[in-house]
Design an enzyme around this catalytic site. Sequence first.
Site, mmCIF file in Angstrom:
data_model
loop_
_atom_site.group_PDB
_atom_site.id
_atom_site.type_symbol
_atom_site.label_atom_id
_atom_site.label_comp_id
_atom_site.label_asym_id
_atom_site.label_seq_id
_atom_site.Cartn_x
_atom_site.Cartn_y
_atom_site.Cartn_z
ATOM 1 N N ASN A 1 -12.983 51.918 95.218
ATOM 2 C CA ASN A 1 -11.838 51.683 95.289
ATOM 3 C C ASN A 1 -11.037 53.265 94.815
ATOM 4 O O ASN A 1 -11.004 53.346 93.472
ATOM 5 C CB ASN A 1 -10.786 50.995 94.912
ATOM 6 N N LYS B 1 -8.137 54.141 95.478
ATOM 7 C CA LYS B 1 -6.378 53.899 94.651
ATOM 8 C C LYS B 1 -5.924 55.692 95.509
ATOM 9 O O LYS B 1 -6.207 55.671 96.666
ATOM 10 C CB LYS B 1 -6.932 54.712 93.216
ATOM 11 N N HIS C 1 -5.269 43.647 94.667
ATOM 12 C CA HIS C 1 -5.033 44.167 93.929
ATOM 13 C C HIS C 1 -4.280 44.252 92.110
ATOM 14 O O HIS C 1 -3.039 43.998 92.292
ATOM 15 C CB HIS C 1 -5.791 45.634 93.318
ATOM 16 N N GLU D 1 -2.555 45.969 90.593
ATOM 17 C CA GLU D 1 -1.726 46.859 90.321
ATOM 18 C C GLU D 1 -0.720 46.730 91.788
ATOM 19 O O GLU D 1 0.243 47.159 91.061
ATOM 20 C CB GLU D 1 -2.541 48.587 90.728
ATOM 21 N N GLU E 1 -11.824 40.648 88.423
ATOM 22 C CA GLU E 1 -11.474 42.594 87.965
ATOM 23 C C GLU E 1 -10.404 41.544 86.391
ATOM 24 O O GLU E 1 -8.888 41.721 86.299
ATOM 25 C CB GLU E 1 -10.392 43.343 88.239
ATOM 26 N N GLY F 1 -9.901 50.420 84.472
ATOM 27 C CA GLY F 1 -9.094 52.220 84.577
ATOM 28 C C GLY F 1 -8.697 52.076 82.337
ATOM 29 O O GLY F 1 -8.515 53.133 81.948
ATOM 30 N N SER G 1 -14.195 49.206 84.840
ATOM 31 C CA SER G 1 -14.510 49.897 84.686
ATOM 32 C C SER G 1 -16.919 50.361 84.071
ATOM 33 O O SER G 1 -16.982 50.205 83.018
ATOM 34 C CB SER G 1 -14.610 50.151 82.369
HETATM 35 C C1 PEP Z 1 -10.523 49.211 90.194
HETATM 36 O O1 PEP Z 1 -9.441 49.458 90.779
HETATM 37 O O2 PEP Z 1 -10.334 47.718 90.561
HETATM 38 C C2 PEP Z 1 -11.210 49.385 88.758
HETATM 39 C C3 PEP Z 1 -11.969 48.616 88.514
HETATM 40 O O3 PEP Z 1 -10.952 50.345 88.429
HETATM 41 P P1 PEP Z 1 -11.926 51.242 87.168
HETATM 42 O O4 PEP Z 1 -13.507 50.759 87.691
HETATM 43 O O5 PEP Z 1 -11.458 52.577 87.129
HETATM 44 O O6 PEP Z 1 -11.800 50.388 86.501
#
Ligand code: PEP
Length: 256
Positions: free
Chosen positions: A9, A11, A96, A98, A168, A174, A214
């Site tokens: 992803n 983003k 997601h 976000e 998640e 992040g 992460s």
């Molecule tokens: C995500 O964007 O779904 C995500 C898990 O980001 P990151 O790997 O940067 O934590």
Amino acid sequence: MRKPIIGGNWKMNRGTPNETIEMLESLVPQVEGIDTVDIVIATPFTALTKAYEIIKDTNIKLGAQNMYFEDKGAFTGEISPQFLKEIGVEYVILGHSERRDIFKESDTLINKKLKKALSISLKPIVCIGEHLEEREAGKTMHKIEYQINETFKDLSKEEMRKIIIAYEPIWAIGTGKTATPEQAEEIHIFIRNLLSQKFDKETADSIRIQYGGSIKPINAEDLFNKKNIDGGLVGGASLQSDSLFQIILAADKSIK
Ligand code: PEP
């Protein structure tokens, strides 16, 4: 046997034509021949066409990061799922954190988008997960159960089997703080049990549940070695082909 799936992803972090060419032209030869893992790259909307040109005859599939639930109309700034399909998009990330937190998307809206995606055979990757305060208050399971009930409302078993779930934990996205493999596996088992109660065991056993938060080359293998973790949704580490490739290799190794 569930095939692991790795989703990158991007983003809004990468996506100019040059960045897209650079990343994908490097990734394509690295992953050539890997057929044990589904590989999806979700670029920003503006990079989808360029990305498709590069990956169309490869084992990398194209994903979108969002969509609306109508095909056409006066919805300024929204993206039609039909437009996505026509330019080669196969997967779509829905709900997601976000989108939920910054853009205030509700479970009801995500449920509508999900039904629309299924109706036109876009493969949905649906994100669920708890905030840090919810985890610290012992409310993780409650939150997950609520999201599953609301987001997957009124879906048939057949529809449910086409969905990929991304667990998640929001505190891990992040932030560099990854859930331990044990913490993640505990929630994945909980999700699978809920799906088994809500649908049936066969359906629950067939649904792929990714972990996201992460993931890095250094922690990927331990996470993917857990029985109920079927790959990952990767943000930061999907921006460079080398790190994403290492994560894909970890998923490949986990099934051997
Ligand atoms: C995500 O964007 O779904 C995500 C898990 O980001 P990151 O790997 O940067 O934590």
